[in-house]
Design a protein around this motif. Structure first.
Motif, PDB file in Angstrom:
ATOM      1  N   HIS A 101      -5.001   0.186   6.433  1.00 33.78           N
ATOM      2  CA  HIS A 101      -4.819   1.132   7.978  1.00 33.78           C
ATOM      3  C   HIS A 101      -5.327   0.577   9.068  1.00 33.78           C
ATOM      4  O   HIS A 101      -6.420  -0.030   9.061  1.00 33.78           O
ATOM      5  CB  HIS A 101      -5.609   2.434   7.846  1.00 33.78           C
ATOM      6  CG  HIS A 101      -5.239   3.152   6.384  1.00 33.78           C
ATOM      7  ND1 HIS A 101      -4.159   3.500   5.888  1.00 33.78           N
ATOM      8  CD2 HIS A 101      -5.894   3.531   5.294  1.00 33.78           C
ATOM      9  CE1 HIS A 101      -4.045   3.836   4.644  1.00 33.78           C
ATOM     10  NE2 HIS A 101      -5.427   4.273   4.360  1.00 33.78           N
ATOM     11  N   ASP A 121       1.932   3.504   2.978  1.00 32.30           N
ATOM     12  CA  ASP A 121       1.183   4.594   2.752  1.00 32.30           C
ATOM     13  C   ASP A 121       1.922   5.833   2.587  1.00 32.30           C
ATOM     14  O   ASP A 121       1.498   6.929   2.629  1.00 32.30           O
ATOM     15  CB  ASP A 121       0.199   4.828   3.913  1.00 32.30           C
ATOM     16  CG  ASP A 121      -1.267   5.737   3.704  1.00 32.30           C
ATOM     17  OD1 ASP A 121      -1.282   5.838   2.301  1.00 32.30           O
ATOM     18  OD2 ASP A 121      -1.695   6.370   4.301  1.00 32.30           O
ATOM     19  N   LYS A 146     -10.148   0.352  -5.422  1.00 29.28           N
ATOM     20  CA  LYS A 146      -9.938   0.799  -3.986  1.00 29.28           C
ATOM     21  C   LYS A 146     -10.949   1.650  -3.697  1.00 29.28           C
ATOM     22  O   LYS A 146     -11.485   2.668  -4.280  1.00 29.28           O
ATOM     23  CB  LYS A 146      -8.852   2.027  -3.764  1.00 29.28           C
ATOM     24  CG  LYS A 146      -8.439   2.760  -2.625  1.00 29.28           C
ATOM     25  CD  LYS A 146      -7.608   2.084  -1.642  1.00 29.28           C
ATOM     26  CE  LYS A 146      -7.353   2.758  -0.369  1.00 29.28           C
ATOM     27  NZ  LYS A 146      -6.398   3.969  -0.640  1.00 29.28           N
ATOM     28  N   HIS A 205       0.795  -1.012   0.060  1.00 31.65           N
ATOM     29  CA  HIS A 205       0.012   0.221  -0.130  1.00 31.65           C
ATOM     30  C   HIS A 205       0.851   1.240  -0.093  1.00 31.65           C
ATOM     31  O   HIS A 205       1.445   1.590   1.061  1.00 31.65           O
ATOM     32  CB  HIS A 205      -0.696  -0.117   1.057  1.00 31.65           C
ATOM     33  CG  HIS A 205      -1.905   1.306   1.422  1.00 31.65           C
ATOM     34  ND1 HIS A 205      -3.165   0.956   1.352  1.00 31.65           N
ATOM     35  CD2 HIS A 205      -1.456   2.548   1.212  1.00 31.65           C
ATOM     36  CE1 HIS A 205      -3.793   2.288   1.480  1.00 31.65           C
ATOM     37  NE2 HIS A 205      -2.807   3.103   1.479  1.00 31.65           N
ATOM     38  N   HIS A 250       1.678   4.953  -2.425  1.00 32.26           N
ATOM     39  CA  HIS A 250       1.251   6.173  -3.317  1.00 32.26           C
ATOM     40  C   HIS A 250       2.594   6.870  -4.028  1.00 32.26           C
ATOM     41  O   HIS A 250       3.122   7.596  -3.497  1.00 32.26           O
ATOM     42  CB  HIS A 250       0.559   7.099  -2.690  1.00 32.26           C
ATOM     43  CG  HIS A 250      -0.858   6.767  -1.922  1.00 32.26           C
ATOM     44  ND1 HIS A 250      -1.850   6.317  -2.327  1.00 32.26           N
ATOM     45  CD2 HIS A 250      -0.669   6.271  -0.684  1.00 32.26           C
ATOM     46  CE1 HIS A 250      -2.594   5.866  -1.441  1.00 32.26           C
ATOM     47  NE2 HIS A 250      -2.156   5.688  -0.040  1.00 32.26           N
TER      48      HIS A 250
HETATM   49 ZN   LIG Z   1      -2.879   5.417   1.509  1.00 32.60          ZN
END
Ligand SMILES: [Zn+2]
Length: 452
Positions: free
Chosen positions: A272, A330, A220, A89, A91
């Motif tokens: 998360h 993340d 997502k 996960h 970005h």
């Molecule tokens: Zn994220």
């Protein structure tokens, strides 16, 4: 009409002849001598193994393999070889900063274009591959499909990078993760491309189809970014629609209620870990739902001691309850404190990513289990375990090598000496050697499901 058909047949014959010519070239054989070869599935290692790679794939693995004449021999007999790592996960195409955005990511969306963010993603991909990450799930906040474009470019052979599993824009009920002003929201000029609003079953179906059309390989959903969020039925609908295009669904979860709805719907991954309770962990383990906990360590450039303690406790409980854990970060920020404390040099995106090991170590999770999360569970969560990951015949040759033994000292992963991706050497003796990955045209035609 007849003439046209004739022309078409000629063209087809010419094309097929071209394909045959390419196929008749014998693929290069590479023989890798591995001092130690780790199988993360079993948490065991074998010594003095030979891995034969033919073209992009692994052909054979064993202790007493004959090395064919003409093979390129790579001597890693002083190193430990293992499958490439997975960040499940992250970005790559958004980086919010202290200057000028004051860490306020609304401003990044306004100030940085999709092309600029796509180039940032390409750089981040190279930095991640340099640290041994051969697979990256890139799940949202990627402007207008920068993530899908990067996947395509890497697959076609323009540049090196990990195998990217892109989601396209996150799908959420009105507002996504934003709380837009009416001006922002009007005509969706600022909301989109960061989020796709989908407020009804029809809109959910449409949003998923659009993402898959534009190159997503996973879906997502914002489960509970807003109090009105998605119901169990909404999530189930998303799962069944995504399945038509071969995609699995990840849910962004930030509340206990949202977590329960995602679990009840049978979602593939929950992103998360903060809002999850021990009871959620128990249910996730029973249902085999993956956790991408995004377990941020407390570092000079990020986090707080208090938040870190909670993160560590949550990760520890998830591990104790046997939730299928993935390694996930993340990562989407940058600041001027991101430097090596000893040398003063900037940390790379790969350095910043592997630093998340601190959380796993603090949670006292055994190295073999951390490695399982970083490889086997990462491949499963990415839905590619049938083609990539295990160092076994028939799989793509994605593998890395480190000094030391990560099964006893997980920090060995911090210094990756060798990286092979799709059978090509990207890094050796600690130095990037990416020449073979760069091409001025699409030299690979991946055997994907669609043209995009
Ligand atoms: Zn994220």
């Amino acid at each position: 009409m007849k003439r046209r058909t004739g022309m078409f047949c000629l063209l087809l014959v010419a094309l097929l002849a071209g394909v045959a010519a390419v196929q008749s070239q014998p693929a290069q054989i590479t023989a890798i001598k591995a001092g130690r070869l780790i199988d993360p599935e079993t948490g065991t290692a074998a010594t003095n193994q030979v891995i034969l790679v033919e073209g992009e794939k692994i052909k054979a693995v064993g202790a007493n393999l004959a090395i064919p004449a003409g093979a390129v021999v790579i001597d890693l007999s002083k190193l430990t070889v293992l499958p490439g790592l997975v960040d499940a996960h992250t970005h790559m195409a958004i980086t919010y900063k202290e200057k000028p955005e004051n860490n306020y990511y609304y401003l990044t969306y306004v100030m940085e274009s999709t092309p600029l963010r796509a180039i940032q993603a390409a750089s981040n991909g190279i930095q991640l591959l340099n640290s041994g990450f051969t697979v990256v799930r890139d799940v949202g906040n990627n402007a207008l499909y920068a993530d899908a474009a990067l996947r395509q470019a890497i697959e076609q052979g323009w540049l090196p990078g990990p195998t990217v599993i892109p989601s396209g824009p996150m799908i959420g009920s009105t507002g996504g993760q934003f709380w837009p002003t009416p001006e922002m929201y009007k005509d969706h000029n600022i909301m989109f491309p960061e989020y796709i609003d989908a407020n009804s079953p029809d809109e959910i179906v449409r949003a998923i189809r659009e993402n898959m059309l534009f190159g997503a390989r996973t879906i997502k959903l914002c489960i509970d970014c807003k109090p009105w969020g998605y119901s169990v039925d909404d999530i189930k609908l998303a799962i069944s629609e995504a399945a038509k295009g071969g995609c699995l669904v990840e849910g962004h979860v930030q509340t206990a209620d949202g977590a329960q709805r995602a679990i009840d719907a049978g979602i593939h991954i929950i992103a998360h870990g903060n809002a999850l309770t021990p009871e959620h962990h128990r249910q996730m383990a029973a249902k085999g739902i993956f956790l991408a906990g995004t377990d941020t360590p407390f570092m000079p450039y990020r986090g707080s001691e208090e938040a870190f303690k909670r993160t560590v406790a949550n990760l520890r409980d998830a591990w104790e309850k046997k939730v299928p854990l993935t390694f996930s970060t993340d990562f989407d920020y940058w600041n001027e404190r991101m430097k090596n404390e000893k040398t003063g040099e900037w940390l790379t995106r790969g350095d910043l990513t592997i630093a998340f090991l601190e959380t796993w170590k603090a949670a006292k999770i055994p190295p073999a289990d951390i490695l399982y999360a970083m490889t086997i569970n990462g491949y499963k969560a990415s839905d590619i375990i049938k083609e990539r990951g295990p160092i076994k015949p028939g799989f793509y040759a994605d593998l890395i090598a480190v000094a030391g033994n990560p099964l006893t000292d997980i920090d060995a992963l911090r210094s990756v000496q060798f990286v092979m991706k799709n059978g090509m050497v990207f890094k050796k003796e600690g130095v990037m050697t990416p020449e073979k990955f760069f091409h001025p045209g699409p030299v690979r035609t991946p055997s994907g499901r669609w043209t995009r």
